[in-house]
Design an enzyme around this catalytic site. Structure first.
Site, PDB file in Angstrom:
ATOM      1  N   GLY A  41      22.876  11.174   9.244  1.00 46.92           N
ATOM      2  CA  GLY A  41      23.647  10.889   7.932  1.00 46.92           C
ATOM      3  C   GLY A  41      24.910  12.056   8.501  1.00 46.92           C
ATOM      4  O   GLY A  41      24.857  13.152   9.097  1.00 46.92           O
ATOM      5  N   CYS A  42      25.870  11.963   8.114  1.00 47.04           N
ATOM      6  CA  CYS A  42      27.122  12.783   8.126  1.00 47.04           C
ATOM      7  C   CYS A  42      27.039  13.989   7.503  1.00 47.04           C
ATOM      8  O   CYS A  42      27.214  15.214   8.005  1.00 47.04           O
ATOM      9  CB  CYS A  42      28.714  12.013   7.460  1.00 47.04           C
ATOM     10  SG  CYS A  42      28.567  11.328   5.858  1.00 47.04           S
TER      11      CYS A  42
END
Length: 308
Positions: free
Chosen positions: A113-114
């Site tokens: 995930g970012c």
């Protein structure tokens, strides 16, 4: 001979950016389904099984279904969804932390995930070095450009110019928290406060540390040095220069790239610190990371096709 790649979910923001980075690269040949065929289960199944590499840019349930549709063990998968980021048998695709060899040899890679990329890049090496405790209740604030929220959020921000800040996951159940905890080996889930600002892309992840009350915690200088040593030589994870004016900017005009910058700030008596990661939520936070992992899995230079 070019290796074949099928991007399942290529019409979304992440998929489009991956395709753009792969365009014109002779090492890969994209399997592309037209609008009608990409909604046809048999056509998708054929593409999933014909490709050397599949990149899933789908909602979690659809990603799980796609993996089930792959019948043999020849096709290797990179999943950009949340579905497999803590799943057994999947390698977490943050090679700087997980290990390049682990990614290179994996049949199944979960793209991080970012927000998680920033948090893990900051915290995991310092816990491994014994400079931060694994049992601390870490708090993390983060802001992201609205492109990370998909088409619906992009439309909301671009139509309603009055939105200045959007805080969300107020029930403290953000989907990135499990991977943040698991891949930092934390005994307590971090308290995560994400928000979105009126910029198309870009991200800042900020972890505040009360060092004076954290047993065994290193000084800001020690934390900074440990991160510099851990990522020494990386073309993608770099230590940012400390701003002379004590300010950090995230510009709305940012075109994005595939690096991540790490910063350590401390107060005068070294009793407090802030760990900050600045990255592009669509670059190292999504599409750029997918391409980096694909390069490594395909035995190519990891920076090929990246924007650095």
């Amino acid at each position: 001979m070019a290796q074949t790649v099928f991007i399942d979910g290529a019409a979304g923001t992440t998929g489009l950016e991956i395709a753009e980075r792969l365009a014109g690269r002779a090492e890969f040949s994209l399997i592309v389904l037209d609008e009608v065929r990409r909604k046809d289960a048999d056509a998708r199944r054929e593409a999933l099984n014909d490709a050397d590499f599949v990149i899933l840019c789908l909602p979690d349930d659809a990603a799980r279904e796609a993996v089930v549709m792959i019948e043999g063990d020849r096709t290797r998968v990179i999943d950009a969804s949340t579905a497999h980021r803590t799943a057994a048998g999947w390698v977490y695709g943050l090679p700087e932390v997980t290990g390049h060899d682990a990614v290179a040899n994996a049949a199944r890679v979960s793209n991080p995930g970012c927000y998680s990329t920033g948090f893990i890049a900051l915290i995991a090496p310092l816990i491994r070095a014994g400079l931060l405790p694994a049992d601390w209740p870490y708090a993390c604030n983060a802001v992201s450009g609205y492109s990370g929220g998909g088409k619906a959020l992009i439309e909301r921000f671009e139509q309603d110019r009055d939105i200045a800040w959007r805080g969300y996951a107020l029930g403290l159940g953000h989907k990135h928290v499990p991977e943040m905890q698991a891949h930092c080996d934390l005994s307590v889930a971090p308290l995560f406060s994400p928000s979105v600002i009126p910029a198309h892309r870009g991200m800042v992840v900020d972890v505040q540390l009360p060092l004076s009350v954290m047993a065994g915690a290193g000084s800001p200088d020690a934390l900074r040095g440990a991160l510099a040593d851990f990522y020494a030589g990386s073309p993608i994870v770099v230590m940012g220069e400390t701003p002379s004016d004590g300010e950090m900017l995230l510009r709305g005009s940012n075109a994005g790239d595939d690096r991540i910058e790490l910063f350590v700030f401390g107060n005068a008596d070294a009793s407090q610190a802030r760990l900050i990661a600045r990255l592009d939520n669509l670059g190292k936070g999504a599409s750029g990371a997918c391409v980096q992992n694909l390069n490594i899995m395909a035995g190519l230079p990891e920076t090929a096709g990246l924007r650095l």
